[in-house]
Design a protein around this motif. Structure first.
Motif, short mmCIF file in Angstrom:
data_model
loop_
_atom_site.label_atom_id
_atom_site.label_comp_id
_atom_site.label_asym_id
_atom_site.label_seq_id
_atom_site.Cartn_x
_atom_site.Cartn_y
_atom_site.Cartn_z
N ARG A 115 0.83 -1.21 0.00
CA ARG A 115 0.00 0.00 0.00
C ARG A 115 0.86 1.26 0.00
N ALA A 116 1.97 1.21 0.72
CA ALA A 116 2.85 2.37 0.81
C ALA A 116 3.76 2.51 -0.40
N GLY A 117 3.81 1.49 -1.25
CA GLY A 117 4.67 1.53 -2.42
C GLY A 117 6.14 1.46 -2.09
N ILE A 118 6.47 0.74 -1.01
CA ILE A 118 7.87 0.62 -0.60
C ILE A 118 8.36 -0.82 -0.77
N THR A 119 9.66 -0.97 -0.82
CA THR A 119 10.31 -2.27 -0.93
C THR A 119 10.96 -2.62 0.39
N MET A 120 10.72 -3.85 0.87
CA MET A 120 11.33 -4.32 2.11
C MET A 120 11.99 -5.67 1.83
N ILE A 121 13.29 -5.76 2.10
CA ILE A 121 14.02 -7.00 1.83
C ILE A 121 14.76 -7.42 3.10
N PRO A 122 14.16 -8.26 3.92
CA PRO A 122 14.89 -8.80 5.07
C PRO A 122 15.90 -9.85 4.62
N SER A 123 16.97 -9.99 5.37
CA SER A 123 18.00 -11.01 5.11
C SER A 123 18.73 -10.80 3.80
N LEU A 124 19.22 -9.58 3.60
CA LEU A 124 20.09 -9.36 2.44
C LEU A 124 21.50 -9.12 2.97
N SER A 125 22.14 -10.24 3.30
CA SER A 125 23.48 -10.19 3.88
C SER A 125 24.25 -11.40 3.42
N PHE A 126 25.30 -11.78 4.14
CA PHE A 126 26.11 -12.93 3.73
C PHE A 126 25.31 -14.22 3.86
N TYR A 127 25.03 -14.62 5.09
CA TYR A 127 24.19 -15.80 5.29
C TYR A 127 22.75 -15.45 4.91
N PHE A 154 18.91 -21.14 8.60
CA PHE A 154 19.07 -19.91 7.85
C PHE A 154 17.79 -19.63 7.05
N PRO A 155 17.64 -18.45 6.46
CA PRO A 155 16.37 -18.08 5.82
C PRO A 155 16.07 -18.73 4.47
#
Length: 334
Positions: free
Chosen positions: A115-127, A213-214
């Motif tokens: 609804r807010a038009g935003i992007t959320m990306i959890p777990s964007l790291s090494f592991y 891990f995810p």
């Protein structure tokens, strides 16, 4: 100008993320709970906000266009910081290796993010993040996939205080989330020792399987597959310095060596790919910054997304390889 907020800026990952953003000429706000630690960084724009202070977190998110959360454990910081970002209409990226906080963000914030038009990306790291991207890149070479295994070989890993606390939470988790027979499975899983054949020069290594891990949660969101498992070399946690190096300097912490391999199996074929490098902390920091910059440039759809759902995985990994995060070996596409 786009403003990037770094939460957990006084930690090792937060410093690496900040350095990379500033090297790209970005406008940065540094944040966290430690006012004296933030002041000591000598940056002109700081914002003090504890994870249990929703008003301060909301005020932080309102000042930024993209928020990168580097403060673990994410079982504590993930939901409140992500919630503040969603409420303020601020894009969000985090470094979570914990599958439960990742799932919670998907479950609670997907509609709000859309609804807010935003992007959320959890777990964007090494592991988690690099494993998800590598699996997505390799899977493009194989139709009708049955199983994906993402295996990490890590030596000389020197954990930070946040990483040690996260590892303790992961070891204590009895409600493991896995993906088998086309469905998520939640419950106790007895870890086993297995052998994974990493590409040379690493070769076959004993691994802990599965590790929480995810990837079992994120990979099926972009790749049709029956089963997903993440694995980690058993030796990684047998090395004494892993748990006794919370206060080493940055140069010592950068001495880790890693290989991540993705094996994709199907009835009519298989494919594998890998990436190899030094300093897993830097690789994770570069990944989150690259994601944040691409989001700010407006080339990513809205919602809560897995890394390989948000980006073209091959292009993203090649960009990181060009920045010397690692060397990359991918199969030809079918």
């Amino acid at each position: 100008m786009t403003i990037y907020a770094v939460y957990g800026a006084t930690g090792h990952t937060g410093r690496l993320v900040t350095t990379e953003l500033l090297s790209r000429g970005k406008d940065v706000v540094l944040s966290g709970r430690d006012s004296s630690g933030l002041a000591a960084l000598g940056h002109p724009r700081i914002h003090v906000a504890a994870a249990d202070d929703p008003d301060a977190l909301h005020a932080l998110a309102e000042t930024a266009d993209v928020l990168i959360n580097c403060a673990g454990p994410f079982a504590i910081t993930g939901q409140p910081v992500a919630q503040a970002a969603a409420e303020a209409g601020c894009h969000y990226v985090d470094h979570s290796v914990e599958i439960h906080p990742v799932r919670r963000i998907y479950d609670t914030l997907t509609e709000q993010a859309q609804r807010a038009g935003i992007t959320m990306i959890p777990s964007l790291s090494f592991y988690g993040g690099l494993g998800d991207l590598l699996a997505g890149a390799v899977a493009r070479a194989v139709p009708d996939i049955d199983r994906i295994t993402v295996a990490y070989a890590v030596t000389n890993w020197k954990m930070t205080t946040g990483a040690v606390n996260t590892a303790r939470l992961l070891f204590a988790d009895t409600e493991r989330i896995g993906y088998e027979n086309g469905a998520l499975r939640t419950g106790f899983v007895e870890p086993r020792n297995a052998v994974f054949a990493f590409p040379p020069p690493v070769g076959p290594r004993t691994v802990i399987a599965p590790v929480p891990f995810p990837e079992p949660f994120t990979i099926p969101r972009h790749t049709p597959v029956c089963s997903v498992e993440a694995q980690l070399t058993a030796r990684t946690f047998e090395e004494e310095q892993a748990f006794t190096s919370e206060h080493v300097d940055s140069a010592e912490r950068a001495a880790s060596e890693f290989t991540i391999a993705a094996q994709v199996l199907a009835a009519n074929g298989s494919a594998s790919g890998s990436l190899r490098g030094r300093d897993l902390w830097r690789a994770g920091a570069l990944a989150s910054v690259e994601a944040a910059v691409r989001i700010a440039e407006g080339a990513v759809k809205s919602g809560v997304l897995a890394p390989a759902d948000a980006f073209d995985a091959r292009d993203f990994l090649r960009t990181l390889a060009d920045r010397d995060a690692f060397t990359l070996d991918l199969p030809a596409e079918s």
